[in-house]
Design an enzyme around this catalytic site. Structure first.
Site, short mmCIF file in Angstrom:
data_model
loop_
_atom_site.label_atom_id
_atom_site.label_comp_id
_atom_site.label_asym_id
_atom_site.label_seq_id
_atom_site.Cartn_x
_atom_site.Cartn_y
_atom_site.Cartn_z
N CYS A 187 0.71 -1.33 -0.11
CA CYS A 187 0.00 -0.06 -0.15
C CYS A 187 0.58 1.46 -0.07
CB CYS A 187 -0.77 -0.38 1.49
SG CYS A 187 -1.86 -1.64 1.44
N ARG A 241 4.91 -0.12 -6.66
CA ARG A 241 4.73 -1.30 -5.53
C ARG A 241 3.90 -1.78 -5.65
NH1 ARG A 241 7.10 0.93 -0.47
NH2 ARG A 241 5.08 0.12 0.61
N TRP A 245 -3.27 -2.77 -1.67
CA TRP A 245 -2.62 -3.94 -1.66
C TRP A 245 -3.26 -4.69 -1.17
CZ3 TRP A 245 0.63 -6.81 -5.43
CH2 TRP A 245 1.56 -8.25 -4.48
N ASN A 278 -1.05 1.88 5.56
CA ASN A 278 -0.62 0.75 5.32
C ASN A 278 -0.28 -0.13 6.44
OD1 ASN A 278 -0.30 1.80 3.63
ND2 ASN A 278 1.76 2.95 3.20
N GLY A 279 -0.55 -1.22 6.81
CA GLY A 279 -0.02 -2.37 8.25
C GLY A 279 -1.01 -2.81 8.23
N GLU A 305 18.38 -23.70 -2.97
CA GLU A 305 17.63 -22.31 -3.10
C GLU A 305 18.88 -21.23 -3.57
OE1 GLU A 305 15.42 -20.65 -3.72
OE2 GLU A 305 15.86 -18.58 -3.72
N LYS A 363 19.96 -19.08 -6.61
CA LYS A 363 19.86 -17.83 -6.86
C LYS A 363 20.96 -17.61 -7.20
CE LYS A 363 17.05 -16.11 -6.16
NZ LYS A 363 15.57 -17.16 -4.78
N GLU A 405 20.49 -17.50 -11.25
CA GLU A 405 20.22 -16.99 -11.77
C GLU A 405 20.39 -16.00 -11.97
OE1 GLU A 405 15.56 -16.78 -10.69
OE2 GLU A 405 16.03 -16.91 -8.71
N HIS A 444 28.02 -40.47 -4.17
CA HIS A 444 27.10 -42.29 -5.60
C HIS A 444 26.97 -40.64 -6.51
CE1 HIS A 444 25.55 -44.02 -1.69
NE2 HIS A 444 25.40 -42.58 -1.42
N LYS A 486 9.45 -12.33 -14.13
CA LYS A 486 8.67 -12.05 -12.37
C LYS A 486 8.06 -13.55 -12.81
CE LYS A 486 8.93 -11.34 -8.25
NZ LYS A 486 9.84 -12.11 -7.34
#
Ligand code: M6R
Length: 608
Positions: free
Chosen positions: A2, A27, A74, A100-101, A481, A485, A488, A504, A603
């Site tokens: 927001c 945003r 948002w 906001n929040g 992960e 990162k 990419e 192995h 994205k």
């Protein structure tokens, strides 16, 4: 996330606020609105969707005044709709609020206010604030806001105007940013600096607990009922720097937002004084869960890695066999789900095509479905029977960072919710874990303090051609992960392996040209990982180890160490991923890659 903009002065507030909201578009938001005071009358205009819709509405029904507040929403509580868009008003329509929040105790406050006769128009948590201020209003909007906020628990950046006092805006903040732009015979407010740059460069950043009265000629700040001074700062950022909050890239900003985004994900769902988890799950009741014989977790990319951590947790705490699947594989197999299966779909965007199709297939088989999503109202969140949102705010960098830690956090909460329903966790255990959850944001902040050291290590390895990431158990997905990162955003070939699997096959790759990043924090398999490090060291690998404070064994064996705070191993993925995100980030910038928009990636992957 927001956005808030407000203005008081001699100009047309509507134009300035609209312009400021435009600057916050990056945003992300799903609805918007503006309220101004015109001759003591509050006039509001709101619309769903993008700001062009609001503009069209404003052209049809213009509103004008020299004081006003505006908002881009948002959605968190309640779907994106005109009724749920801010500003929200009290019963009289004279008191208007943008926020906001998250107001954590809004359900109990709303219940009480409804019993007292207040009429609510929206599903939002914010509207309770307007009615609470109304309840406390006796001709002084500042005092009424102060009294109302004493009853509110949660995070907020808040702006309030009142038709009966058209010469002031009241603002306050708690754990959500709010900045005042100081002008001549005019003042501005905004949740973020970019909204102000076209008008002012002198700003005051508010601190938690500040409550301010802003008139066109002054700013009066109080905190705990004491009048205080906050220093005015000059902003020298250009517009692009301002959007990134002064960070060089969105990815770095989002990495640094994690103490907050993790907190936003658990706030309002766990309470330090109550041994319970409050998730918005309607369909997976205790009875339903008792009949579930198998859980399937389905996702892509980083979200898939979050799912892998949940397998460990679900089998540990809920004792239901759990499988994790890549959505693009799952959709082309014979899915053996039935009505006793629970299928969990994880997606930041909520729009990933493979995950969405997998969800529809699972539903056709009669499975119960639940989504973990970041984007409210997205396709996956709408199609699933239940949804647990991650509340991380929009993630702009293509490489997912804060959404990942938000997903792991949301999954932890889900696991505890299930364990309570299944009776597989004691009250004492839950209480202990809840206490640790509240400590996580500060532990993440501690990890971020390692940034300089990580940058130095990244410099040493920035020109390497390959990397292996090793870990075991609940941190094995973090090795995957970390490698993803690096791949990419820096285009270095990197692979994550379960450390015990090295012998192995993959160990054949190890020599002095294959650096190894290993997660070796304290856990039930700490000794085992030491043996795996020895195997790699014996073959000449350069070892970078993620270790806890006071570690000696791994520190002796490894070439470089990144120290992170010790936490219970079930929370360690959230901690251990932070240095790996930073490492990938620094390597990428040193190689001159496009950090926020890496080549060939999008994205949101809405095609197969
Ligand atoms: O929006 P989703 O979580 O469904 O996206 C899944 C993947 O496309 C995403 O995590 C991707 O792997 C990111 N680039 C990872 O940083």
């Amino acid at each position: 996330m927001c956005g808030i903009v407000g203005y008081i002065g001699n100009k047309n507030a509507t134009d300035i606020i609209y312009d400021g909201l435009k600057k916050l578009e990056y945003r992300g938001y799903d609805s918007a609105g503006i309220a101004v005071i015109d001759h003591n009358i509050v006039k509001t205009n709101r619309s769903t969707g993008k700001l062009v819709n609001l503009k069209a509405n404003l052209e049809k029904n213009p509103i004008a005044g020299n004081i006003g507040i505006g908002h881009t929403r948002w959605a968190t509580h309640g779907k994106p709709s005109e009724e749920n868009a801010h500003p929200h008003t009290d019963c009289s329509g004279k008191i208007v609020v943008v926020h906001n929040g998250i107001i954590e105790n809004y359900i109990s406050l709303k219940k009480q206010l409804v019993e007292e006769g207040h009429k609510f128009d929206s599903e939002t948590d914010t509207e309770v604030v307007a009615h609470l201020i109304e309840k406390n209003y006796h001709g002084n909007i500042l005092e009424a806001t102060k009294k109302a906020l004493k009853q509110v628990r949660g995070t907020y950046a808040l702006a309030v105007i009142c038709g009966e006092e058209p010469d002031k805006i009241i603002v306050s903040r708690n754990d959500a940013p709010l900045v005042i732009g100081v002008g001549e015979n005019e003042n501005f407010i905004a949740s973020d600096v970019p909204a102000l740059l076209a008008y002012v460069r002198d700003v005051i950043f508010l601190e938690n607990g500040d409550i301010c009265e802003i008139t066109k000629n002054g700013v009066k700040i109080t905190n705990q009922d004491k009048l205080i001074e906050r220093k005015t700062q000059k902003i020298l950022w250009n517009a692009i720097q301002a959007e990134k909050g002064g960070y060089k890239h969105f990815m770095l900003k989002e990495i640094y937002e994690q103490p907050q985004s993790i907190q936003d994900t658990f706030r309002g769902r766990v309470f330090s004084d109550q041994k319970q988890i409050l998730l918005e799950i309607k369909n997976i009741t205790k009875e339903v869960l008792n009949k579930i014989s198998r859980i399937y977790i389905i996702a892509c990319g980083t979200s898939y890695h979050a799912g892998l951590t949940a397998k460990f947790l679900l089998e540990e705490f809920v004792q239901i066999p759990t499988e994790v699947d890549i959505a693009s594989e799952f959709r082309y197999r014979n899915q053996v789900l039935d009505k006793n299966s629970l299928a969990i779909f994880i997606s930041q965007s909520g729009e990933t095509a493979d995950t969405l199709v997998a969800l529809r297939l699972a539903k056709q088989k009669g499975a119960k479905t639940l989504a973990i999503c970041n984007v409210i109202g997205s396709s996956i969140s709408r199609d699933a029977d239940d949804v647990v949102y991650t509340h991380c705010g929009p993630e702009i960098g293509v490489a997912s960072t804060k959404a990942f830690t938000g997903q792991v956090m949301a999954l932890l909460l889900l696991v505890f919710d299930f364990a309570v329903k299944k009776g597989t966790i004691t009250e004492e255990q839950l209480d202990n874990y809840i206490k640790q959850i509240w400590n996580l944001p500060s532990k993440v902040s501690e990890c971020l303090k390692q940034a300089d050291k990580i940058e130095k290590i990244a410099k040493i390895f920035s020109q390497t051609k390959q990397f292996i990431y090793l870990a075991r158990n609940i941190n094995y997905p973090i090795a995957l992960e970390g490698a993803l990162k690096l791949k990419e955003i820096s285009y270095i070939y990197a692979e994550g392996y379960a450390a015990g699997e090295m012998k192995h096959g993959p160990i054949a790759l190890i020599d002095e040209n294959m650096p190894v990043m290993v997660i070796a924090t304290k856990s039930r398999i700490y000794e085992k990982i030491i043996s795996n490090i020895q195997e790699a060291k014996a073959r000449g690998a350069n070892i970078i180890a993620i270790v806890n404070e006071n570690d000696t064994a791994v520190t002796k064996l490894s070439d470089y160490q990144i120290v992170v705070p010790e936490v219970d191993e079930i929370f360690s993925p959230i901690i251990n991923v932070i240095p790996l995100q930073l490492f990938a980030y620094y390597v990428s910038t040193m190689r001159g890659c496009d950090v926020d928009q890496p080549r060939n990636l999008a994205k949101s992957v809405t095609v197969e």
